[in-house]
Design a protein around this motif. Sequence first.
Motif, PDB file in Angstrom:
ATOM      1  N   THR A   1      -6.547   5.435  -2.501  1.00  0.00           N
ATOM      2  CA  THR A   1      -6.872   4.225  -2.119  1.00  0.00           C
ATOM      3  C   THR A   1      -6.311   2.661  -3.268  1.00  0.00           C
ATOM      4  O   THR A   1      -6.068   2.335  -4.073  1.00  0.00           O
TER       5      THR A   1
ATOM      6  N   ASN B   1      -6.022  -0.304   3.895  1.00  0.00           N
ATOM      7  CA  ASN B   1      -5.304   0.441   2.456  1.00  0.00           C
ATOM      8  C   ASN B   1      -3.887   0.174   2.838  1.00  0.00           C
ATOM      9  O   ASN B   1      -2.858   1.602   2.779  1.00  0.00           O
ATOM     10  N   THR B   2      -3.733  -0.910   3.024  1.00  0.00           N
ATOM     11  CA  THR B   2      -2.804  -1.425   3.881  1.00  0.00           C
ATOM     12  C   THR B   2      -1.694  -2.318   2.895  1.00  0.00           C
ATOM     13  O   THR B   2      -2.790  -3.358   2.797  1.00  0.00           O
TER      14      THR B   2
ATOM     15  N   SER C   1      -1.543   6.197   2.366  1.00  0.00           N
ATOM     16  CA  SER C   1      -2.904   7.550   2.160  1.00  0.00           C
ATOM     17  C   SER C   1      -2.704   8.570   0.693  1.00  0.00           C
ATOM     18  O   SER C   1      -1.851   9.566   0.214  1.00  0.00           O
ATOM     19  N   GLY C   2      -3.930   9.098   1.415  1.00  0.00           N
ATOM     20  CA  GLY C   2      -3.963  10.153  -0.362  1.00  0.00           C
ATOM     21  C   GLY C   2      -4.193   9.169  -2.010  1.00  0.00           C
ATOM     22  O   GLY C   2      -4.516   9.834  -2.859  1.00  0.00           O
TER      23      GLY C   2
ATOM     24  N   ALA D   1       1.679   1.746   4.646  1.00  0.00           N
ATOM     25  CA  ALA D   1       0.205   2.622   4.875  1.00  0.00           C
ATOM     26  C   ALA D   1       0.061   3.802   3.609  1.00  0.00           C
ATOM     27  O   ALA D   1       1.244   4.433   3.450  1.00  0.00           O
TER      28      ALA D   1
ATOM     29  N   ARG E   1       0.707   9.784   0.186  1.00  0.00           N
ATOM     30  CA  ARG E   1       2.039   9.167   0.985  1.00  0.00           C
ATOM     31  C   ARG E   1       2.068   7.792   1.529  1.00  0.00           C
ATOM     32  O   ARG E   1       1.097   6.876   1.284  1.00  0.00           O
TER      33      ARG E   1
END
Length: 124
Positions: A28, A77-78, A25-26, A23, A3
């Motif tokens: 890197t 992670n942003t 996720s899932g 941001a 995501r």
Amino acid sequence: QVRLVESGGGLVQAGGSLRLSCAASGLTINNYSMGWFRQAPGKERDIVAAISWSGDNTYYADSVKGRFTISRANVKNTVYLQMNSLKLEDTAVYYCAADRRWGISIATATYDYWGQGTEVTVSS
């Protein structure tokens, strides 16, 4: 599940600033080049800025050079897009995207993952 979630869009007067965040996720993001694209009503989705895995290399569309800055915080992670001196023509939906290939790409087709977008409206 991967995501990418954009935030930070909104309504701003011409000459103002906004900071967009993406941001992840899932995945890197330090294994991905990241890009910001935008799509205005009735127009194609175009590259705004992109940044390499390491952050050492960046690309900016001519229309935003000197006004926008892309950056990444791998520990968070942003990815960010700082937008200054906004113009009416910057009005669009802004999308974040991730490209697992080495190097910077400006083509939408090469990006593997996309966010849902955040709307930016610049008023006079």
